[in-house]
Design an enzyme around this catalytic site. Sequence first.
Site, PDB file in Angstrom:
ATOM      1  N   GLY A  17       0.837  -1.207   0.000  1.00 22.91           N
ATOM      2  CA  GLY A  17       0.000   0.000   0.000  1.00 22.91           C
ATOM      3  C   GLY A  17       0.865   1.247   0.000  1.00 22.91           C
ATOM      4  O   GLY A  17       2.042   1.197  -0.340  1.00 22.91           O
ATOM      5  N   ASN A  18       0.286   2.377   0.356  1.00 25.86           N
ATOM      6  CA  ASN A  18       1.066   3.602   0.502  1.00 25.86           C
ATOM      7  C   ASN A  18       0.442   4.479   1.572  1.00 25.86           C
ATOM      8  O   ASN A  18      -0.567   4.114   2.172  1.00 25.86           O
ATOM      9  CB  ASN A  18       1.219   4.322  -0.843  1.00 25.86           C
ATOM     10  N   TYR A  19       1.028   5.638   1.793  1.00 25.73           N
ATOM     11  CA  TYR A  19       0.658   6.452   2.959  1.00 25.73           C
ATOM     12  C   TYR A  19      -0.531   7.393   2.719  1.00 25.73           C
ATOM     13  O   TYR A  19      -0.827   8.224   3.564  1.00 25.73           O
ATOM     14  CB  TYR A  19       1.859   7.298   3.396  1.00 25.73           C
TER      15      TYR A  19
END
Length: 406
Positions: free
Chosen positions: A214-216
Amino acid sequence: MSNLSGKHIVLGVTGSIAAYKAAPLIRLLIKAGAEVQVVMTEAAREFITPLTLSTLSGRPVLCDFFDRTDGSWHSHVELGLWADLFLVAPATASTMAKMAYGIADNLLVTCYLATRGRVYIAPAMDLDMYSHPSTIASATRLREMGATILEADEGELASHLVGKGRLPEPEEIVRRLELDLEDEVHADAPLRGRHLLITSGPTYERIDPVRFIGNYSSGRMGKALAEQALRLGARVTFVTGPAQILPSPDQRLEMIGVESAGEMLQACLGVTSYDVGIFCAAVADYRVASPEMQKVKREHRPTLTLDLVSNPDIAALMGERKESDQVHIGFALETHLDLSQVQDKMKRKNFDLIVANTLEDVGAGFGTETNRVTLLSRDGSIEQTLPLMKKEEVALEILRTLPKLF
Ligand code: PMT
């Protein structure tokens, strides 16, 4: 806040078995902030008592031209002028015919004739009465005179026959009134009548049933865009990855939750007509080629190598299908701002405007309440670096470019 807040509603109740639904209808209208004055026909009193409806509406129910106890006059003209909305629910075939031809032999019809506000009629009757040419003619004539007929529902009727003729549920009547009032509330809103497609949040690409790449992205920038667009009168389809931060519910907001880039693409392709696409999501560029069906166990695999394949580029694929009257706005998240690379990205993805933010800037990018962006338009008319601002203000600045882009 409901669009019905502060509205004066004259609710006409006529002699149908569905008159009992007037009670929850009044409660919902009052809950939405409206003031309700009930006017009943004589026949309606056989089905529900004025006492019930006056208790719920907080006003004496009016049935006759004058008060039988003290002879005081009930002015239909004053009521007609007071009403922002005149709603007849349930409306019988008889009342509809009287309204259509101005047969003013009761207070309800005289009020209707004196009303300057919007008129809504919700018929309720047996299926054969509902489809009778006489009822259809009344409805057509009332429509021609500006009234809105709220179509009856299908279902089991008082006669136990099944067909069209049921009064719509009170929730549905209220929803319909609120939607219609949108035009009035947003009459001079700059994005009124525009439909925006906004992507937001991260995407998750599955490794196994418990892990993902995923990412932030928190969804904060997308939420700000959606809420500001709604404030400016637009309708928004919001396609969001698994974000923590989401826009507040709104009647003009359709929220579609997805997990992966593939799902986000399918959701976007399903949005058939929109005026503006804003691609704010931080979409994973890669996904695991073959996600595991069972949890990967360290005991069995002390090291793990993931084989990644490219994800579809949603903005680019949507850009290929873009019509000449649609506007696409994209984002560019960079670790170092290079304007020529940003320009290339804009061309590759067929954006009309690109919003560049960089992780080099403190307070910009992922998760923060603020952002610092540079706006570049394809035609060169916009080239602007904005100071560090709240994401809501950044969203407003982005939306303010739209008139130039159309
Ligand atoms: O959600 P927040 O915490 O508030 O953070 C906001 C943000 C940093 C996510 C936002 O401001 C932002 O920059 N969004 C775009 C992030 C990104 O993916 O940038 P990019 O340069 O990799 O992609 C360029 C454009 O192509 C973007 O419009 C992106 O949505 C789109 N894209 C990218 C890859 C892909 N496979 N499909 C896409 O549609």
